[in-house]
Design a protein around this motif. Structure first.
Motif, mmCIF file in Angstrom:
data_model
loop_
_atom_site.group_PDB
_atom_site.id
_atom_site.type_symbol
_atom_site.label_atom_id
_atom_site.label_comp_id
_atom_site.label_asym_id
_atom_site.label_seq_id
_atom_site.Cartn_x
_atom_site.Cartn_y
_atom_site.Cartn_z
ATOM 1 N N ALA A 125 0.858 -1.185 0.000
ATOM 2 C CA ALA A 125 0.000 0.000 0.000
ATOM 3 C C ALA A 125 0.894 1.235 0.000
ATOM 4 N N VAL A 126 0.343 2.336 -0.473
ATOM 5 C CA VAL A 126 1.061 3.611 -0.394
ATOM 6 C C VAL A 126 0.278 4.561 0.501
ATOM 7 N N GLY A 127 0.980 5.170 1.435
ATOM 8 C CA GLY A 127 0.371 6.168 2.300
ATOM 9 C C GLY A 127 0.604 7.553 1.729
ATOM 10 N N ILE A 128 -0.479 8.245 1.422
ATOM 11 C CA ILE A 128 -0.379 9.617 0.927
ATOM 12 C C ILE A 128 -0.900 10.541 2.018
ATOM 13 N N ASP A 129 0.015 11.293 2.601
ATOM 14 C CA ASP A 129 -0.299 12.182 3.717
ATOM 15 C C ASP A 129 -0.133 13.612 3.234
ATOM 16 N N ALA A 130 -1.176 14.419 3.386
ATOM 17 C CA ALA A 130 -1.164 15.742 2.759
ATOM 18 C C ALA A 130 -1.426 16.877 3.750
ATOM 19 N N LYS A 131 -0.704 17.984 3.501
ATOM 20 C CA LYS A 131 -0.971 19.260 4.171
ATOM 21 C C LYS A 131 -1.422 20.240 3.105
ATOM 22 N N ASN A 132 -2.650 20.732 3.243
ATOM 23 C CA ASN A 132 -3.212 21.650 2.244
ATOM 24 C C ASN A 132 -3.132 21.077 0.832
ATOM 25 N N GLY A 133 -3.320 19.763 0.742
ATOM 26 C CA GLY A 133 -3.344 19.105 -0.554
ATOM 27 C C GLY A 133 -1.987 18.723 -1.107
ATOM 28 N N MET A 134 -0.898 19.077 -0.392
ATOM 29 C CA MET A 134 0.449 18.745 -0.850
ATOM 30 C C MET A 134 1.019 17.624 0.008
ATOM 31 N N VAL A 135 1.736 16.718 -0.627
ATOM 32 C CA VAL A 135 2.228 15.520 0.041
ATOM 33 C C VAL A 135 3.345 15.858 1.027
ATOM 34 N N ALA A 136 3.237 15.302 2.242
ATOM 35 C CA ALA A 136 4.271 15.460 3.270
ATOM 36 C C ALA A 136 5.055 14.157 3.397
#
Length: 241
Positions: A125-136
């Motif tokens: 799996a890939v975890g996509i973690d975002a701040k204001n829509g941008m990946v962190a």
């Protein structure tokens, strides 16, 4: 839809963070093994685990905890945090972990994600973690210039079947999941989407199910009592592998 109760591990302890801030870590349970057993007794079939030390520093830090739970709890373990090499991917998947989550490397080394997906299929799996829509990345300490939808599409093309999406601004806040961004990512790719961050109560479970998501991760809501895990599992309906 599956419900995945969460245990984050830091220094061998069960902790939770607020919005990914390591300085906010606080202990939420006495023992990871007993906590996992409680989730199993409540009807869970999966558990979502994160190696916070690994996420921050890169590498395998709390592996004995994860492998013990994978071997003894009767739960399928989904694990992320510091998994940045094929050696680490193989180590966990060949020692009892059911699914590993690749996070930072999805941005920094997409070729590794493709290789892992080719070798292990839906166990990646890939975890996509975002701040204001941008990946962190790097345990949420750095923010990239990549949008979460752009990365999701690239991961779909790389053969990834499951994406865990977290709106960091919601994580640990009990303010509800980001339904707008979840709907957009669910529409943008064919991957199974797991919602993470902000779950408060059964309203969030119902909303995620209505969107047709594959799963939802519940952490602080379970520990603080705003969400009953058995009720959440019942509302989610029949669980799938």
């Amino acid at each position: 839809m599956i419900v995945l109760p969460a245990i984050d591990i830091q220094g061998g302890n069960c902790v939770r963070l607020l919005k990914g801030d390591f300085s906010t870590a606080h202990k939420v349970a006495e023992n990871p093994e007993d906590t996992a057993a409680g989730f199993r007794a409540a009807g869970a079939s999966w558990i979502h685990m994160v190696d916070l030390d690994g996420a921050k520093n890169g590498g395998v830090v709390n592996a004995p905890v994860f492998l013990k739970i994978a071997a003894a709890s009767g739960l399928k373990v989904e694990l992320g945090g510091g998994i940045r090499t094929m050696e680490t991917v193989s180590y966990y998947l060949e020692n009892g972990v059911s699914r590993v989550i690749l996070g930072s490397v999805a941005v920094k080394n997409p070729a590794l994600v493709r290789e892992a997906a080719e070798r292990y299929g839906d166990r990646i799996a890939v975890g996509i973690d975002a701040k204001n829509g941008m990946v962190a990345t790097e345990g949420w300490l750095d923010t990239s210039s990549v949008s979460y939808l752009e990365l999701a599409k690239k991961m779909e093309q790389a053969g990834v079947k499951t994406i865990i999406f977290t709106d960091i601004s919601k994580d640990g806040t009990l303010q509800g999941v980001n339904m707008e961004q979840l709907a957009l990512i669910n529409e943008a790719v064919s991957c199974d989407i797991i919602a993470s961050g902000g779950v408060r109560d059964l309203h969030d479970i119902a909303a995620c199910k209505k969107l047709g998501l594959y799963g939802v991760i519940c952490g602080k809501s379970i520990y603080c009592g705003s969400l009953s895990l058995p009720d959440a599992i019942e509302m989610a309906g029949e669980q799938t592998c």
